[in-house]
Design a protein around this motif. Structure first.
Motif, mmCIF file in Angstrom:
data_model
loop_
_atom_site.group_PDB
_atom_site.id
_atom_site.type_symbol
_atom_site.label_atom_id
_atom_site.label_comp_id
_atom_site.label_asym_id
_atom_site.label_seq_id
_atom_site.Cartn_x
_atom_site.Cartn_y
_atom_site.Cartn_z
ATOM 1 N N UNK A 1 -16.769 -15.593 1.543
ATOM 2 C CA UNK A 1 -16.420 -14.722 0.420
ATOM 3 C C UNK A 1 -14.973 -14.989 0.030
ATOM 4 N N UNK A 2 -14.697 -16.239 -0.342
ATOM 5 C CA UNK A 2 -13.333 -16.626 -0.691
ATOM 6 C C UNK A 2 -13.294 -17.054 -2.149
ATOM 7 N N UNK A 3 -12.130 -16.906 -2.766
ATOM 8 C CA UNK A 3 -11.933 -17.442 -4.104
ATOM 9 C C UNK A 3 -11.392 -18.853 -3.949
ATOM 10 N N UNK B 1 -3.258 -16.776 -0.358
ATOM 11 C CA UNK B 1 -3.503 -15.842 -1.466
ATOM 12 C C UNK B 1 -4.791 -15.042 -1.239
ATOM 13 N N UNK C 1 -4.772 -10.925 -1.068
ATOM 14 C CA UNK C 1 -5.595 -9.994 -1.856
ATOM 15 C C UNK C 1 -6.410 -9.097 -0.938
ATOM 16 N N UNK C 2 -6.984 -9.711 0.089
ATOM 17 C CA UNK C 2 -7.809 -8.953 1.019
ATOM 18 C C UNK C 2 -6.979 -7.855 1.696
ATOM 19 N N UNK D 1 -4.319 -6.415 0.555
ATOM 20 C CA UNK D 1 -4.044 -5.354 -0.427
ATOM 21 C C UNK D 1 -5.209 -4.377 -0.515
ATOM 22 N N UNK D 2 -6.426 -4.922 -0.472
ATOM 23 C CA UNK D 2 -7.607 -4.048 -0.581
ATOM 24 C C UNK D 2 -7.671 -3.080 0.598
ATOM 25 N N UNK D 3 -7.079 -3.486 1.730
ATOM 26 C CA UNK D 3 -7.086 -2.615 2.904
ATOM 27 C C UNK D 3 -5.789 -1.819 3.018
ATOM 28 N N UNK D 4 -4.957 -1.902 1.967
ATOM 29 C CA UNK D 4 -3.763 -1.061 1.933
ATOM 30 C C UNK D 4 -2.531 -1.666 2.582
ATOM 31 N N UNK D 5 -2.593 -2.913 3.010
ATOM 32 C CA UNK D 5 -1.404 -3.541 3.598
ATOM 33 C C UNK D 5 -0.585 -4.210 2.503
ATOM 34 N N UNK D 6 0.738 -4.274 2.713
ATOM 35 C CA UNK D 6 1.578 -4.946 1.722
ATOM 36 C C UNK D 6 2.905 -5.337 2.360
ATOM 37 N N UNK E 1 -9.637 -13.894 7.436
ATOM 38 C CA UNK E 1 -9.578 -12.831 6.434
ATOM 39 C C UNK E 1 -10.209 -11.550 6.975
#
Lengths: 253, 307
Positions: free
Chosen positions: B89-91, B98, B102-103, B105-110, B150
Motif C-alpha cells: 500500500x505504497x505510493x 515520503x 504521510x503514514x 501524519x495519519x497516525x498523528x506523528x510529526x 511503514x
C-alpha cells in the motif's frame, strides 16, 4: 485531523508535479478547446439578446475556466481509483483517521490544483478582452474555490463507486461534460430551447459558472451572484457529506 | 496496557451476497503470539484479515483488537494495529521516506519525532539507505520491506500481515521471519498472518486452519500434527478405489481415497509398508511414508487435498 488532511492534500500536489503529462494535459486541453471552439463558433453564434463587444471568445472565457476546474477535479479524483487498485487507499483506510478527513484531504488537493491551473489560464484573460481588477480578485477566488471544491467532491463520490478508470471516462462523457454544456458555459440559458432551461436551473454547475460570468464578463443569464455563491457552497458541502458517508461504509469490497 | 487478549474473534460470519466466506469462526490470539491463519484460496482467511484490519465489516459476530470492537470502536482498534497488505500500500511516485512520512501524519506523528521514527523503522528493515529512492524504482522485495517499515512506524501492538511471504525470495523470507520473531521477543508485538504455505505456518506459535469459511483445527503446530498420529502413508496404484477398500478391510485401518491416492494414518506406518506391498502384488505403484505435516492435518480434518 488537520495533520491527516494536510498530508493527503500535500501528497496530491506532489504527485501532480511529478506527472509531467498531467500538468501539460490539464493546461493545454482547455486552452486548445477555448481557442478552437471559441474561434470556430464565434462567427455563427449570436447570443440571445445579450450581444456584447468581444464576441464568442469573450463570452466563452468564463465557461472555459469552469471546464479547466472540471478537468482538474476529474483528474485528481481519478487517482482515487488508482489508489484503490494499487492498494494505497487501503493503507489510508486502516489508519485511525476520521473518514471526513480523508474526503476533505482529497477535495482540498483537487481544489488547490484547480486553482493553480485556473490562475494560469486567467493570464490569458487580456487576449479575450477581459481585465480583472484587484478588487475583483477576492470574489473570483471565492467562486473558483467553491466551484473547484464542489466538483472535486462530485468526482470523489463518482470515483468511489468505480473500480476502473475507463468507467470514469464513460461517466465523464455521459454526465460531467453534459453538465458543463448545460451550465450556461457554452450558451446562455436565455437563448436555449425552453425544455433545456429547467435542466440548466437544477444543474449544480450552473451556479458556479454564472458567478464566474458575472465577475469576468459582467453578464449572465443565470442566477444572481448571491444565489450562485450559496448554491455552489451547498453543492460542495453536500458532496463532502456524501463522500464521508461513502468512505465510512465498510460493507463493500 | 490491558492484559487481555490481543485479538478476539467470536462467531464471525461474512457473506458476500449468497456466498458465505466465513461461517462462524471463533478464536483468541494472546499478546506476544505469532499466530497463523492457514488455508487454501477461498478458505476465508483473507476475508478474516480484512475484517480484523477494519476494511470490511462482519455480517455477524464480533472482532475485538486489544479490547476494542472493530465494528463500534474502529478508530481505537486502528490505533493498535499495523497492517501489511499483500500488495504494498505504497505510493510509487513518492520516495520511501515520503511514504512513511504521510503514514506517520495519519497516525498523528510529526516533526523530529516522526523523522526519527522513519529512520528507525527503515533501518530495522535494512532499507535506510534507500529512503530517498522513489518506490517505483525499488524491487518487489524492497517494496515489501518499506511496506513493513511503514506498518511498524506507529509501533503497533498488533501486526497483521496478509500473505507476507508472497513475492519474497527465500533470503528475504528468512529476514522477515527473524524480524517478526525479534518484534515478538523484544517489544512483545502480537503478529497475525495469513498464509497458504505449510512451512510458514509451521513456524507460527499457533495455527488456525480454515476451510470453506470454517475453523477446522486450532493449536500449536506440534499439537496439530500429534492429532494425526504416527505416520502417514500415501499409496498409489492403477485402481485406487479398490485398493483403499482392500487396505481398510485387510488391515483394519482408516484408508481414505484422497485426490486419486490412498491415504492411511497409522502409528507404525512404516511397518505397514511391506505388508501392504505383499498383500496387493502388482496393484501398487508407489508408497510413501512421512511424519505428519500441517498438510496432513488439513487432509485429516477435511478429507481434501490442500490446494
Amino acid at each position: 485531523m488537520w495533520l491527516a488532511i494536510y498530508t493527503l492534500w500535500l501528497r496530491d500536489l506532489v504527485r501532480f508535479v511529478r506527472q509531467r503529462s498531467r500538468v501539460v494535459g490539464a493546461f493545454a486541453t482547455p486552452i486548445v478547446f477555448w481557442a478552437l471552439l471559441g474561434s470556430g463558433l464565434g462567427g455563427s453564434f449570436s447570443m440571445g439578446g445579450a450581444e456584447r463587444a468581444g464576441g464568442y471568445l469573450h463570452f466563452f472565457f468564463p465557461g472555459t475556466l469552469a471546464l479547466i476546474v472540471l478537468f482538474t477535479a476529474i483528474f485528481s479524483t481519478i487517482s482515487l481509483i488508482e489508489d484503490r487498485q494499487l492498494g494505497f487507499l487501503q493503507g489510508v483506510l486502516v489508519a485511525p483517521v476520521s473518514r471526513a478527513a480523508i474526503v476533505l484531504g482529497k477535495m482540498l488537493g483537487g481544489t488547490t490544483l484547480a486553482l493553480v491551473q485556473a490562475g494560469v489560464f486567467l493570464l490569458l484573460a487580456p487576449v479575450a478582452g477581459i481585465t480583472v481588477s484587484a478588487a475583483q480578485l477576492p470574489a473570483l477566488l471565492l467562486v473558483l474555490t467553491l466551484l473547484a471544491f464542489a466538483l472535486t467532491g462530485l468526482g470523489f463520490v463518482i470515483a468511489w463507486w468505480l473500480d476502473s478508470t475507463q468507467g470514469f471516462h464513460a461517466i465523464m462523457n455521459l454526465l460531467l461534460v453534459p453538465m458543463w454544456v448545460l451550465s450556461g458555459a457554452v450558451f446562455p440559458a436565455s437563448g436555449a430551447a425552453p425544455w433545456l432551461r429547467p435542466l440548466m436551473r437544477v444543474n449544480p454547475m450552473t451556479y458556479g459558472v454564472s458567478g464566474l460570468q458575472e465577475i469576468l464578463i459582467g453578464q449572465t443569464s443565470g442566477p444572481s451572484f448571491g444565489t450562485a455563491i450559496t448554491a455552489t457552497l451547498l453543492f460542495g458541502l453536500i458532496m463532502l457529506g456524501a463522500g464521508t458517508v461513502l468512505a465510512s461504509r465498510r460493507a463493500q469490497g | 496496557m490491558t492484559a487481555g487478549p490481543s485479538i478476539v474473534v467470536e462467531a464471525v460470519e461474512r457473506r458476500f451476497g449468497p456466498r458465505v466466506a466465513l461461517a462462524g469462526v471463533s478464536f483468541t490470539v494472546e499478546p506476544g503470539e505469532i499466530f497463523g491463519l492457514l488455508g487454501p484460496n477461498g478458505s476465508g482467511k483473507t476475508t478474516l484479515f480484512r475484517i480484523v484490519s477494519t476494511l470490511i465489516e462482519a455480517t455477524a459476530g464480533r472482532v475485538a483488537v486489544a479490547g476494542h470492537d472493530v465494528a463500534t470502536d474502529a478508530q481505537a482498534a486502528r490505533r493498535q494495529l499495523g497492517v501489511v497488505f499483500q500488495s504494498p500500500a505504497l505510493d510509487v511516485r513518492l520516495t520511501a521516506r515520503e511514504n512513511l512520512r504521510h503514514h506517520g501524519h495519519l497516525y498523528g506523528f510529526h516533526g523530529k519525532d516522526l523523522e526519527e521514527r522513519i529512520t528507525a523503522s527503515l533501518g530495522a528493515l535494512g532499507v535506510a539507505e534507500r529512503a530517498g529512492d522513489l518506490v517505483a524504482k525499488l524491487s518487489g522485495g524492497l517494496q515489501r520491506r518499506v511496506e513493513v517499515a511503514k506498518a511498524l512506524l506507529p509501533r503497533p501492538r498488533v501486526l497483521v500481515l496478509d500473505e507476507p511471504s508472497s513475492g519474497l525470495d527465500p533470503n528475504a523470507r528468512r529476514e522477515l521471519w527473524d524480524l517478526l520473531r525479534s518484534l515478538r521477543d523484544t517489544v512483545g508485538t502480537t503478529v497475525v498472518l495469513t498464509t497458504h504455505l505449510m512451512d510458514e505456518a509451521a513456524r507460527c506459535d499457533r495455527v488456525a486452519i480454515l476451510h470453506h469459511g470454517r475453523l477446522v483445527a486450532l493449536g500449536t503446530p506440534d499439537e496439530l500434527t500429534r492429532i494425526v498420529g504416527g505416520e502417514v502413508l500415501w499409496v498409489s496404484g492403477a485402481d485406487p478405489e479398490n485398493l483403499a477398500g482392500g487396505i481398510a478391510t485387510r488391515f483394519g485401518v482408516d484408508a481414505r481415497l484422497v485426490d486419486g491416492r490412498v491415504r492411511v494414518e497409522h502409528p507404525g506406518g512404516h511397518l505397514l509398508v511391506p505388508q501392504i506391498v505383499e498383500a496387493f502384488p502388482g496393484a501398487i505403484e508407489a508408497v510413501t511414508v512421512s511424519r505428519p505435516t500441517l498438510e496432513d492435518v488439513f487432509v485429516h480434518h477435511t478429507g481434501e487435498r490442500f490446494e
